[in-house]
Design a protein around this motif. Structure first.
Motif, short mmCIF file in Angstrom:
data_model
loop_
_atom_site.label_atom_id
_atom_site.label_comp_id
_atom_site.label_asym_id
_atom_site.label_seq_id
_atom_site.Cartn_x
_atom_site.Cartn_y
_atom_site.Cartn_z
N MET A 1 -42.71 -1.53 16.94
CA MET A 1 -42.01 -2.76 16.67
C MET A 1 -41.39 -3.25 17.99
O MET A 1 -40.78 -2.49 18.72
CB MET A 1 -40.92 -2.50 15.63
N THR A 2 -41.55 -4.52 18.25
CA THR A 2 -41.00 -5.08 19.48
C THR A 2 -39.52 -5.40 19.30
O THR A 2 -38.98 -5.40 18.18
CB THR A 2 -41.74 -6.37 19.87
N ALA A 3 -38.87 -5.70 20.41
CA ALA A 3 -37.45 -6.03 20.36
C ALA A 3 -37.22 -7.33 19.60
O ALA A 3 -36.22 -7.46 18.87
CB ALA A 3 -36.90 -6.15 21.77
N ILE A 4 -38.14 -8.28 19.72
CA ILE A 4 -38.00 -9.56 19.01
C ILE A 4 -38.11 -9.34 17.51
O ILE A 4 -37.34 -9.91 16.72
CB ILE A 4 -39.06 -10.57 19.50
N GLU A 5 -39.07 -8.51 17.09
CA GLU A 5 -39.22 -8.24 15.66
C GLU A 5 -37.99 -7.55 15.10
O GLU A 5 -37.51 -7.90 14.02
CB GLU A 5 -40.46 -7.37 15.43
N GLN A 6 -37.45 -6.59 15.84
CA GLN A 6 -36.23 -5.91 15.39
C GLN A 6 -35.06 -6.88 15.33
O GLN A 6 -34.25 -6.84 14.40
CB GLN A 6 -35.90 -4.74 16.32
N TYR A 7 -34.98 -7.77 16.30
CA TYR A 7 -33.92 -8.78 16.30
C TYR A 7 -34.02 -9.68 15.08
O TYR A 7 -33.01 -10.00 14.44
CB TYR A 7 -34.00 -9.62 17.58
N LEU A 8 -35.24 -10.10 14.73
CA LEU A 8 -35.42 -10.96 13.56
C LEU A 8 -35.02 -10.23 12.28
O LEU A 8 -34.38 -10.82 11.38
CB LEU A 8 -36.86 -11.45 13.48
N ILE A 9 -35.37 -8.96 12.17
CA ILE A 9 -34.97 -8.18 10.99
C ILE A 9 -33.45 -8.05 10.93
O ILE A 9 -32.83 -8.23 9.88
CB ILE A 9 -35.65 -6.80 11.01
N ASP A 10 -32.83 -7.74 12.07
CA ASP A 10 -31.37 -7.60 12.11
C ASP A 10 -30.67 -8.92 11.80
O ASP A 10 -29.63 -8.95 11.14
CB ASP A 10 -30.92 -7.09 13.47
N THR A 11 -31.24 -10.02 12.27
CA THR A 11 -30.67 -11.33 12.00
C THR A 11 -30.75 -11.66 10.50
O THR A 11 -29.78 -12.15 9.91
CB THR A 11 -31.41 -12.42 12.81
N TYR A 12 -31.88 -11.37 9.91
CA TYR A 12 -32.05 -11.60 8.47
C TYR A 12 -31.07 -10.74 7.68
O TYR A 12 -30.39 -11.23 6.76
CB TYR A 12 -33.48 -11.29 8.05
#
Length: 69
Positions: A1-12
């Protein structure tokens, strides 16, 4: 998982739980590099060395490396 994908999950997740949004990835990178540079310059002063930016020393070594040929 990339940092952007993790960021999107955390944001959601934060929006669903009503928590504050996490900072975007890479936001504090420049501040971290500046603080590291300041720390190394401070250590140089404590050790009695010159506290100039290391790039200047590298440029000086490259331009005066072999003297006059």
């Amino acid at each position: 998982m990339t940092a952007i994908e993790q960021y999107l999950i955390d944001t959601y997740r934060a929006s669903q739980l009503g928590e504050p949004m996490p900072p975007p990835p890479g936001r504090g990178d420049v501040a971290l590099l500046r603080s590291a540079r300041t720390y190394f310059q401070f250590q140089a002063v404590l050790e009695g060395r010159e506290a100039r930016h290391p790039w200047w020393a590298a440029v000086r070594r490259l331009t005066h490396a072999h003297g006059a040929r």
